[in-house]
Design an enzyme around this catalytic site. Structure first.
Site, PDB file in Angstrom:
ATOM      1  N   THR A  96      40.092  22.671  59.138  1.00 48.46           N
ATOM      2  CA  THR A  96      39.044  23.520  58.539  1.00 48.46           C
ATOM      3  C   THR A  96      38.641  24.631  59.503  1.00 48.46           C
ATOM      4  OG1 THR A  96      38.221  21.619  57.334  1.00 48.46           O
ATOM      5  CG2 THR A  96      36.711  23.468  57.558  1.00 48.46           C
ATOM      6  N   HIS A 108      41.181  27.259  59.389  1.00 47.60           N
ATOM      7  CA  HIS A 108      41.055  28.131  58.194  1.00 47.60           C
ATOM      8  C   HIS A 108      40.004  29.210  58.456  1.00 47.60           C
ATOM      9  CE1 HIS A 108      43.607  25.996  55.387  1.00 47.60           C
ATOM     10  NE2 HIS A 108      43.046  24.843  55.708  1.00 47.60           N
ATOM     11  N   GLU A 126      33.559  18.454  64.888  1.00 49.25           N
ATOM     12  CA  GLU A 126      33.982  17.233  65.600  1.00 49.25           C
ATOM     13  C   GLU A 126      33.456  17.327  67.027  1.00 49.25           C
ATOM     14  OE1 GLU A 126      38.269  17.201  65.414  1.00 49.25           O
ATOM     15  OE2 GLU A 126      38.292  17.277  63.236  1.00 49.25           O
ATOM     16  N   CYS A 139      21.758  15.121  50.808  1.00 47.67           N
ATOM     17  CA  CYS A 139      20.482  15.667  50.314  1.00 47.67           C
ATOM     18  C   CYS A 139      19.380  14.608  50.320  1.00 47.67           C
ATOM     19  CB  CYS A 139      20.678  16.251  48.918  1.00 47.67           C
ATOM     20  SG  CYS A 139      20.794  15.026  47.603  1.00 47.67           S
ATOM     21  N   CYS A 142      19.696  12.987  45.437  1.00 52.88           N
ATOM     22  CA  CYS A 142      20.503  12.863  44.219  1.00 52.88           C
ATOM     23  C   CYS A 142      20.651  11.378  43.853  1.00 52.88           C
ATOM     24  CB  CYS A 142      21.872  13.518  44.400  1.00 52.88           C
ATOM     25  SG  CYS A 142      22.968  12.655  45.551  1.00 52.88           S
ATOM     26  N   CYS A 165      22.653   9.367  46.523  1.00 56.97           N
ATOM     27  CA  CYS A 165      21.891   9.169  47.766  1.00 56.97           C
ATOM     28  C   CYS A 165      20.841   8.089  47.563  1.00 56.97           C
ATOM     29  CB  CYS A 165      21.211  10.464  48.195  1.00 56.97           C
ATOM     30  SG  CYS A 165      22.314  11.590  49.069  1.00 56.97           S
ATOM     31  N   ILE A 191      45.470  13.039  61.268  1.00 58.92           N
ATOM     32  CA  ILE A 191      44.766  12.012  60.478  1.00 58.92           C
ATOM     33  C   ILE A 191      45.751  10.965  59.954  1.00 58.92           C
ATOM     34  CG2 ILE A 191      43.165  11.598  58.569  1.00 58.92           C
ATOM     35  CD1 ILE A 191      42.084  14.388  58.920  1.00 58.92           C
ATOM     36  N   LEU A 223      43.955  11.605  50.602  1.00 54.99           N
ATOM     37  CA  LEU A 223      43.057  12.367  51.482  1.00 54.99           C
ATOM     38  C   LEU A 223      43.495  13.831  51.543  1.00 54.99           C
ATOM     39  CD1 LEU A 223      40.682  11.680  53.758  1.00 54.99           C
ATOM     40  CD2 LEU A 223      42.479  12.559  55.237  1.00 54.99           C
ATOM     41  N   GLY A 224      44.826  14.046  51.531  1.00 58.03           N
ATOM     42  CA  GLY A 224      45.380  15.401  51.652  1.00 58.03           C
ATOM     43  C   GLY A 224      44.835  16.307  50.555  1.00 58.03           C
TER      44      GLY A 224
HETATM   45  P1  NAD Z   1      47.749  18.504  59.067  1.00 55.65           P
HETATM   46  O1  NAD Z   1      47.948  19.731  58.270  1.00 55.65           O
HETATM   47  O2  NAD Z   1      47.720  18.591  60.547  1.00 55.65           O
HETATM   48  O3  NAD Z   1      48.838  17.407  58.643  1.00 55.65           O
HETATM   49  C1  NAD Z   1      49.522  17.422  57.442  1.00 55.65           C
HETATM   50  C2  NAD Z   1      50.959  17.041  57.731  1.00 55.65           C
HETATM   51  O4  NAD Z   1      51.662  16.944  56.486  1.00 55.65           O
HETATM   52  C3  NAD Z   1      51.696  18.070  58.589  1.00 55.65           C
HETATM   53  O5  NAD Z   1      52.192  17.451  59.770  1.00 55.65           O
HETATM   54  C4  NAD Z   1      52.816  18.565  57.669  1.00 55.65           C
HETATM   55  O6  NAD Z   1      54.010  18.858  58.376  1.00 55.65           O
HETATM   56  C5  NAD Z   1      52.985  17.358  56.746  1.00 55.65           C
HETATM   57  N1  NAD Z   1      53.693  17.657  55.477  1.00 55.65           N
HETATM   58  C6  NAD Z   1      53.746  18.807  54.774  1.00 55.65           C
HETATM   59  N2  NAD Z   1      54.564  18.666  53.702  1.00 55.65           N
HETATM   60  C7  NAD Z   1      55.031  17.386  53.734  1.00 55.65           C
HETATM   61  C8  NAD Z   1      55.911  16.645  52.897  1.00 55.65           C
HETATM   62  N3  NAD Z   1      56.493  17.163  51.799  1.00 55.65           N
HETATM   63  N4  NAD Z   1      56.167  15.348  53.233  1.00 55.65           N
HETATM   64  C9  NAD Z   1      55.618  14.795  54.330  1.00 55.65           C
HETATM   65  N5  NAD Z   1      54.776  15.472  55.170  1.00 55.65           N
HETATM   66  C10 NAD Z   1      54.489  16.737  54.859  1.00 55.65           C
HETATM   67  O7  NAD Z   1      46.379  17.878  58.520  1.00 55.65           O
HETATM   68  P2  NAD Z   1      45.394  16.718  59.061  1.00 55.65           P
HETATM   69  O8  NAD Z   1      44.312  17.333  59.880  1.00 55.65           O
HETATM   70  O9  NAD Z   1      46.150  15.558  59.608  1.00 55.65           O
HETATM   71  O10 NAD Z   1      44.738  16.343  57.645  1.00 55.65           O
HETATM   72  C11 NAD Z   1      45.547  15.736  56.660  1.00 55.65           C
HETATM   73  C12 NAD Z   1      45.192  16.240  55.268  1.00 55.65           C
HETATM   74  O11 NAD Z   1      43.886  15.777  54.894  1.00 55.65           O
HETATM   75  C13 NAD Z   1      45.122  17.757  55.099  1.00 55.65           C
HETATM   76  O12 NAD Z   1      45.626  18.082  53.792  1.00 55.65           O
HETATM   77  C14 NAD Z   1      43.636  18.058  55.178  1.00 55.65           C
HETATM   78  O13 NAD Z   1      43.297  19.242  54.469  1.00 55.65           O
HETATM   79  C15 NAD Z   1      43.062  16.850  54.492  1.00 55.65           C
HETATM   80  N6  NAD Z   1      41.691  16.459  54.866  1.00 55.65           N
HETATM   81  C16 NAD Z   1      40.944  15.889  53.882  1.00 55.65           C
HETATM   82  C17 NAD Z   1      39.684  15.400  54.194  1.00 55.65           C
HETATM   83  C18 NAD Z   1      38.901  14.705  53.140  1.00 55.65           C
HETATM   84  O14 NAD Z   1      37.725  14.388  53.381  1.00 55.65           O
HETATM   85  N7  NAD Z   1      39.501  14.444  51.977  1.00 55.65           N
HETATM   86  C19 NAD Z   1      39.172  15.506  55.481  1.00 55.65           C
HETATM   87  C20 NAD Z   1      39.976  16.086  56.471  1.00 55.65           C
HETATM   88  C21 NAD Z   1      41.248  16.552  56.146  1.00 55.65           C
HETATM   89 ZN    ZN Z   2      22.584  13.499  47.727  1.00 51.81          ZN
END
Ligand code: NAD
Ligand code: ZN
Length: 343
Positions: free
Chosen positions: A40, A43, A64, A93, A96, A99, A175, A262-263
């Site tokens: 993030t 980005h 973090e 908040c 809600c 919460c 992660i 998560l992704g």
């Molecule tokens: P990161 O981008 O460092 O890791 C993602 C990995 O996926 C990369 O190493 C990439 O090479 C790999 N990847 C891409 N395409 C692939 C495929 N087809 N097959 C296998 N691997 C593939 O991200 P991160 O910091 O480890 O976070 C993991 C994910 O979780 C990200 O999508 C991030 O946006 C998301 N995220 C979600 C939350 C949530 O609360 N839901 C919080 C934090 C991060």
């Molecule tokens: Zn709330």
């Protein structure tokens, strides 16, 4: 104090001299020692479309962190100056329905530290005491600095039972790698991780997983055959946000398999819904961390010997932030730490 500020609507961050934050009665002022850089933050640094739409110019970024309590508001009883703490980055908040029911993770109006309220890439951060977590004095500071993303990994890894199960992880980013370590620690039988990046596969290869897969050259069916698995993976952690990774995962789960997502995909995409229905797959979206139960679990895991430090690959002084963000942008890294201890 020093703070990394998004001062202009263009790529970059700027180290500026800003006032130390004021604290309210229920807040704690924390002297930040180490911070981790999250996707993030990158980005926001790169100023992509998401950042342009979600972040106000002038924001102090970052969420973090680990630091020491400097000062407490009048209503704070559970923290003292000198305590070592990290902070839950979602400030809920409190009003809600979720919460009020105690399901703070499901708050519909939470604010995000370093996105919609001032962040941690600074010498000091003010946080509500209810968002802070005590660390034992013995904890490694770099490990304590990444409890936020470690919490994402633990939240995923505690979504479903893992003892004796075969776990597939798509995406061996920081992660995904931490989730793989938790799955091993939790007694999974096979822990298989796939990633398209050679750097990330090499890193995963040093963590003692059952198999690390390049999806471009090896199918998950090949891996299952090699491991003499006949019915598919029991549990999947989708940690890449990549459509193909999720499609491959859904096609490799056993009937009744369970998938935690998560992704974050960048765009909507199609999946084979009839496959999901007929395989009776459970799919669960995971956001953030359980507040504060995941923090309790993380402390217990680290205290009982789980070592996530191999996921940390780079360390920089805070003033070297441009180089640190370049490394994060290259994706040839695990977790990257900034050290704020020398003001
Ligand atoms: P990161 O981008 O460092 O890791 C993602 C990995 O996926 C990369 O190493 C990439 O090479 C790999 N990847 C891409 N395409 C692939 C495929 N087809 N097959 C296998 N691997 C593939 O991200 P991160 O910091 O480890 O976070 C993991 C994910 O979780 C990200 O999508 C991030 O946006 C998301 N995220 C979600 C939350 C949530 O609360 N839901 C919080 C934090 C991060
Ligand atoms: Zn709330």
């Amino acid at each position: 104090m020093r703070a990394l500020v998004k001062s202009k609507a263009e790529p970059g961050l700027w180290m500026e001299d800003v006032p130390v934050p004021e604290i309210a009665r229920e807040d704690v002022l924390v002297r930040v020692l180490r911070t981790g850089i999250c996707g993030t933050d990158h980005h926001i640094y790169a100023w992509d479309r998401w950042a342009d739409e979600h972040v106000a110019v002038g924001l102090v970024v970052g969420h973090e962190f680990v630091g020491r309590v400097d000062r407490c508001g009048e209503d704070v009883t559970e923290f003292q100056p000198g305590d070592l703490v990290s902070g839950e980055g979602h400030v809920v908040c409190g009003r809600c329905r979720n919460c009020k029911a105690g399901r703070r993770v499901e708050c519909a109006r939470s604010q995000s530290v370093g996105v919609s309220r001032p962040g941690a890439f600074a010498d000091y951060i003010a946080m509500p005491a209810s968002n802070l977590w005590h660390h034992p004095p013995s904890i490694d500071l770099d490990v304590a600095a990444i409890f936020d993303p470690f919490g994402n990994a633990v939240h995923v890894a505690t979504a479903f039972r893992l003892l004796g199960e075969d776990v597939l992880i798509t995406g061996a980013g920081p992660i995904g790698l931490m989730a793989a370590l938790v799955a091993r620690h939790a007694g999974a039988r096979f822990v298989v991780a796939s990633d398209v990046s050679d750097y990330r596969r090499d890193l995963a290869g040093r963590l003692g997983l059952t198999r690390v897969v390049d999806p471009a050259t090896t199918t998950l069916w090949d891996v299952m055959a090699e491991l003499q698995m006949t019915e598919g993976f029991d549990v999947g952690f989708e940690m890449s946000g990549n459509p193909n990774a999720l499609r491959q995962m859904l096609a490799s789960m056993r009937h009744g398999g369970k998938v935690a997502l998560l992704g974050l995909p960048e765009e909507p995409f199609e999946i084979d819904w009839s496959q999901l229905v007929m395989n009776m797959t459970t799919v669960r979206g995971i956001y953030g961390r359980q507040i504060m139960e995941t923090w309790y679990e993380m402390s217990v895991l680290v205290g009982s010997g789980l070592d996530i430090s191999p996921v940390i690959t780079h360390r920089f002084a805070a003033d070297e932030f441009d180089e640190a963000f370049r490394v994060v942008g290259s994706a040839r890294c695990g977790k990257v730490i900034l050290d704020w201890s020398e003001a």
